[in-house]
Design a protein around this motif. Structure first.
Motif, PDB file in Angstrom:
ATOM      1  N   THR A  36       0.855  -1.190   0.000  1.00 44.85           N
ATOM      2  CA  THR A  36       0.000   0.000   0.000  1.00 44.85           C
ATOM      3  C   THR A  36       0.891   1.240   0.000  1.00 44.85           C
ATOM      4  OG1 THR A  36      -0.091  -0.223   2.383  1.00 44.85           O
ATOM      5  CG2 THR A  36      -1.962  -1.102   1.138  1.00 44.85           C
ATOM      6  N   GLY A  37       0.285   2.418   0.182  1.00 48.44           N
ATOM      7  CA  GLY A  37       1.056   3.663   0.156  1.00 48.44           C
ATOM      8  C   GLY A  37       0.854   4.381  -1.165  1.00 48.44           C
ATOM      9  N   GLY A  38       1.468   5.535  -1.296  1.00 48.60           N
ATOM     10  CA  GLY A  38       1.289   6.330  -2.503  1.00 48.60           C
ATOM     11  C   GLY A  38       1.948   5.691  -3.725  1.00 48.60           C
ATOM     12  N   THR A  39       3.070   5.010  -3.528  1.00 46.83           N
ATOM     13  CA  THR A  39       3.857   4.525  -4.662  1.00 46.83           C
ATOM     14  C   THR A  39       3.123   3.536  -5.573  1.00 46.83           C
ATOM     15  OG1 THR A  39       5.787   4.825  -3.250  1.00 46.83           O
ATOM     16  CG2 THR A  39       6.125   3.624  -5.314  1.00 46.83           C
ATOM     17  N   PRO A  40       2.464   2.496  -5.050  1.00 47.82           N
ATOM     18  CA  PRO A  40       1.877   1.506  -5.969  1.00 47.82           C
ATOM     19  C   PRO A  40       0.545   1.907  -6.598  1.00 47.82           C
ATOM     20  CG  PRO A  40       1.595   0.781  -3.706  1.00 47.82           C
ATOM     21  CD  PRO A  40       2.355   2.065  -3.648  1.00 47.82           C
ATOM     22  N   GLY A 132       7.179  -1.079  -1.661  1.00 55.66           N
ATOM     23  CA  GLY A 132       7.608   0.316  -1.673  1.00 55.66           C
ATOM     24  C   GLY A 132       8.766   0.416  -0.698  1.00 55.66           C
ATOM     25  N   ILE A 133       9.217   1.622  -0.460  1.00 57.16           N
ATOM     26  CA  ILE A 133      10.294   1.808   0.523  1.00 57.16           C
ATOM     27  C   ILE A 133      10.006   3.083   1.312  1.00 57.16           C
ATOM     28  CG2 ILE A 133      11.758   3.037  -1.153  1.00 57.16           C
ATOM     29  CD1 ILE A 133      14.206   1.712   0.222  1.00 57.16           C
ATOM     30  N   GLY A 134      10.261   3.045   2.609  1.00 58.40           N
ATOM     31  CA  GLY A 134      10.082   4.250   3.427  1.00 58.40           C
ATOM     32  C   GLY A 134      11.277   5.170   3.269  1.00 58.40           C
ATOM     33  N   GLY A 137      14.145   3.822   4.835  1.00 55.83           N
ATOM     34  CA  GLY A 137      14.689   2.574   4.302  1.00 55.83           C
ATOM     35  C   GLY A 137      13.909   1.330   4.686  1.00 55.83           C
ATOM     36  N   HIS A 138      12.720   1.507   5.264  1.00 56.07           N
ATOM     37  CA  HIS A 138      11.965   0.300   5.651  1.00 56.07           C
ATOM     38  C   HIS A 138      11.296  -0.364   4.449  1.00 56.07           C
ATOM     39  CE1 HIS A 138       8.097   2.866   6.569  1.00 56.07           C
ATOM     40  NE2 HIS A 138       8.108   2.496   5.309  1.00 56.07           N
ATOM     41  N   ILE A 139      11.120  -1.679   4.515  1.00 57.03           N
ATOM     42  CA  ILE A 139      10.210  -2.402   3.618  1.00 57.03           C
ATOM     43  C   ILE A 139       9.115  -2.974   4.503  1.00 57.03           C
ATOM     44  CG2 ILE A 139      11.493  -2.957   1.511  1.00 57.03           C
ATOM     45  CD1 ILE A 139      12.462  -5.525   2.881  1.00 57.03           C
ATOM     46  N   ALA A 166       1.328  10.865   7.918  1.00 58.02           N
ATOM     47  CA  ALA A 166       0.323  11.793   8.446  1.00 58.02           C
ATOM     48  C   ALA A 166      -0.471  12.444   7.313  1.00 58.02           C
ATOM     49  CB  ALA A 166       0.991  12.856   9.312  1.00 58.02           C
ATOM     50  N   ARG A 167       0.118  12.496   6.105  1.00 55.42           N
ATOM     51  CA  ARG A 167      -0.576  13.146   4.988  1.00 55.42           C
ATOM     52  C   ARG A 167      -1.882  12.425   4.617  1.00 55.42           C
ATOM     53  NH1 ARG A 167       3.255   9.821   2.532  1.00 55.42           N
ATOM     54  NH2 ARG A 167       2.819   9.065   0.404  1.00 55.42           N
ATOM     55  N   PHE A 168      -1.995  11.166   5.001  1.00 58.51           N
ATOM     56  CA  PHE A 168      -3.225  10.424   4.692  1.00 58.51           C
ATOM     57  C   PHE A 168      -4.288  10.583   5.780  1.00 58.51           C
ATOM     58  CE2 PHE A 168       0.184   7.875   2.556  1.00 58.51           C
ATOM     59  CZ  PHE A 168      -0.219   8.130   1.249  1.00 58.51           C
ATOM     60  N   SER A 201      12.472  12.236  -2.244  1.00 61.42           N
ATOM     61  CA  SER A 201      12.497  11.866  -0.817  1.00 61.42           C
ATOM     62  C   SER A 201      12.942  10.413  -0.608  1.00 61.42           C
ATOM     63  CB  SER A 201      11.116  12.075  -0.192  1.00 61.42           C
ATOM     64  OG  SER A 201      10.179  11.200  -0.791  1.00 61.42           O
ATOM     65  N   LYS A 202      12.974   9.618  -1.696  1.00 59.09           N
ATOM     66  CA  LYS A 202      13.392   8.218  -1.563  1.00 59.09           C
ATOM     67  C   LYS A 202      14.837   7.991  -2.019  1.00 59.09           C
ATOM     68  CE  LYS A 202       9.340   7.148  -0.117  1.00 59.09           C
ATOM     69  NZ  LYS A 202       8.337   6.382  -0.808  1.00 59.09           N
ATOM     70  N   ALA A 203      15.477   9.035  -2.547  1.00 61.62           N
ATOM     71  CA  ALA A 203      16.797   8.851  -3.177  1.00 61.62           C
ATOM     72  C   ALA A 203      17.848   8.316  -2.199  1.00 61.62           C
ATOM     73  CB  ALA A 203      17.267  10.166  -3.801  1.00 61.62           C
TER      74      ALA A 203
END
Ligand code: PGA
Length: 265
Positions: A36-40, A132-134, A137-139, A166-168, A201-203
């Motif tokens: 889940t999350g914005g990425t997928p 996705g990745i936090g 660096g979390h999965i 928090a944006r959600f 932000s993920k770089a």
């Protein structure tokens, strides 16, 4: 790791969906690990399009999601079960009983987590795990310091994750402090991993994951031990990688190889 860099997030979504669709066509009763999350979101949009316009058939597919917030009912607008319904399941022909999301309101979490692992095993294991990745660096919700051998369990969210998510929610205070999450060890057992990242932000997390040392401080770096990982990035997420040229050479060789296979096979 196979590292693919696309120009934009939209192209990342199309590329990611093409890997998933190829698996579903090759193995109609495959087991997908979902995120889940914005990425997928874009990837799911593309899968819905493939279902509607090209008849991609999910009727025999089984899915297991990575995680769920503790305390949220499946109908809560921010629960990951609700997210999956809205962004994918309600729009494709998947059978509801074949979709699995950890229970965020279990009475006995230890038993529920063991049962989740058992269900994955009974389904034959996960063929392809989308990740996705936090920014830390979390999965899944395997925050820095998580055991690289961990299994599905309860996990306290890192403050960085609470701020990111928090944006959600209406406010940071409403973000649950805990989640049920597959462990790093659970994820490493999937047959193939497909890690997606977009945006600046993920770089840093991506650089550490692909080119840094394996460390529990960046749980995604454990993917270096996995035998088949495909990473699909946009330019911004790839912007701190030092071995970009090599990854591009590998992609060129891969395309040539596939053309040869097409020509001779
Ligand atoms: P995001 O989250 O896709 O919303 O950026 C990814 C993650 O935390 O794993």
């Amino acid at each position: 790791m196979r590292v693919i860099v696309e120009e934009h997030a939209d192209a990342v979504a199309v590329r990611a969906a093409s890997f998933i669709a190829a698996l579903v066509r090759r193995k109609p009763d495959c087991v997908l690990g979902l995120a889940t999350g914005g990425t997928p979101v874009g990837t799911y949009r593309e899968l819905i399009r493939l279902h509607r316009e090209e008849g991609l058939d999910f009727s025999q597919v089984t899915t297991f999601n990575l995680d769920e917030y503790v305390g949220l009912a499946p109908t809560h607008p921010q629960s990951y079960r609700h997210f999956m319904q809205v962004h994918l399941f309600d729009h494709i022909n998947i059978r509801p009983e074949r979709t699995h999301v950890p229970d965020g309101r279990a009475l006995d979490f230890e038993a529920a987590c063991a049962q989740y692992e058992q269900r994955i095993r009974e389904a034959g294991g996960i063929d392809l795990q989308l990740l996705g990745i936090g920014s830390d660096g979390h999965i899944a919700f395997n925050e820095p310091g998580s055991s690289l051998g961990s299994r599905t369990r309860l996990k306290t969210l890192a403050r960085e994750t609470i701020r990111d998510n928090a944006r959600f929610f209406a406010s940071e205070d409403e973000v649950p402090r805990m989640a049920v999450t597959m462990g790093v060890g659970t994820i490493l057992e999937s047959r193939r991993c497909l890690l997606l990242a977009t945006g600046r932000s993920k770089a840093e997390a991506i650089r550490a994951t692909i080119e840094g040392p394996v460390t529990a401080q960046v749980t995604a770096s454990a993917l270096q031990f996995h035998r088949e990982v495909i990473v699909v990035l946009d330019e911004e997420a790839a912007s701190l990688l030092e071995r970009r040229e090599y990854y591009e050479d590998v992609e060129r060789s891969q395309r040539l190889y596939e053309q040869q296979i097409g020509r001779f096979g």
